[in-house]
Enzyme design. Structure first.
Site: not given
Ligand code: DGY
Length: 325
Positions: A156-157, A236-238, A267, A286
């Site tokens: 989707r992204i 921008t994922s993990r 994080e 994040h």
């Protein structure tokens, strides 16, 4: 008797009110998440848990919560939860897909643009009093228009990134484990079956795959080695998708031009991490889904998942539907 739920951080008021109508609710109101030990204590007699991606929901936690029926994660990703263990115990797990897709794509593109055109560095340049003149060789970046974007993971992204890129006249390539011919027709994107080929061809590389054992350190020393010296890398994922030491080295040595990241291996990143000394890196904490509208939608969706689970119904967005089949 009302079911009990623990909500591990303050979320949208309406979502909390909706939960409070049917459940006895405890909300963790601090800015920082509850420690793992506190979480173990808080879930002792709850029927439902509304968790965040910063909460580790593992076997020990599930052992500590013998009445737990539903875990509703306020995120599309759920790598903080042991899904196999939850499934084994008949606990439904919910997530919040869809509502954050475009907001996340926006920030990936914002990072891409900021990094390519050195926006943050230029801002620092001005504030430090270094703007002495218009200079033909000052702060030169990389063109975005007509460049080649390589998307890793056309979910989707990834699809939303592709749409934004087409608006900038970019040539879009993608690599995925599953080929999406419909997206190719609709968006004019090209499938590259070999990740290495995409890495060596693209000017911009953006990662959009979930964190799984097979995607841990998907991008490391040998992958950065394949990229162009002008390449811009976006994540921008993990964080754990990328070997952060390798990223640092690639940026420091000029192996790649720059990177924009919203996520890190641990994080929050430590303030003395060497990555933070680099000018050619932009980092955000994040915040990819952090818009007022999207966070509200995520909270409502998470509340709906939680309530459905408390009622013993199938969650509207369930990541382990086999529990109820
Ligand atoms: C998610 O939902 O998985 C994002 O990382 C946070 O919004």
């Amino acid at each position: 008797m009302k079911p009990k739920v623990f909500v591990s951080r303050l979320i949208d008021r309406d979502a909390l009110d909706m939960i409070a109508e049917v459940a006895e609710i405890e909300v963790w109101g601090d800015e920082l998440p509850p420690s793992y030990e506190v979480l173990l204590e808080k879930v002792k007699d709850v029927d439902g848990l509304l968790s965040l991606l910063s909460d580790r929901v593992d076997t020990t936690l599930m052992d500590a919560a013998p009445k737990l029926k539903v875990i509703s994660n306020l995120a599309v990703g759920y790598d903080n939860i042991d899904i196999t263990e939850a499934t084994k115990r008949g606990i439904q797990v919910g997530n919040t897909p869809g509502v954050l897709t475009e907001t996340t794509a926006d920030i990936a593109f914002a990072l891409l643009m900021a990094v390519a055109r050195r926006v943050v560095e230029a801002d620092r340049h001005v504030r430090k009093g270094q703007w002495k003149t218009w200079g033909p060789m000052i702060l030169l970046g990389q063109d975005i228009h007509h460049a080649t974007l390589g998307i890793i993971g056309l979910g989707r992204i990834g699809i939303e990134i592709a749409k934004r890129a087409r608006g900038f006249n970019m040539n879009v390539l993608y690599h995925d484990v599953v080929r999406n011919e419909e997206a190719e027709r609709q968006l004019g994107v090209k499938y590259i079956s070999e990740l290495n080929e995409l890495l060596s061809t693209a000017d911009f590389i953006s990662v959009h795959v979930p964190l799984l054992p097979g995607t841990h350190h998907l991008i490391g020393v040998s992958e950065f080695a394949l990229m162009k010296p002008t390449a811009v890398f976006i994540n921008t994922s993990r964080g754990p998708m990328v070997d952060q030491k390798a990223l640092y080295e690639a940026l420091r040595s000029g192996k790649i031009f720059a990177a924009g990241i919203d996520v890190t291996e641990v994080e929050p990143i430590s303030t003395d991490d060497p990555l933070l000394t680099l000018e050619n890196m932009v980092i955000t904490p994040h915040i990819a889904s952090a818009s007022v509208h999207t966070r509200r939608n995520m909270a409502m969706m998470a509340a709906e998942n939680l309530l459905a689970g408390l009622r013993g119904e199938v969650l509207p967005n369930c990541v382990n539907p086999e529990v109820t089949q």
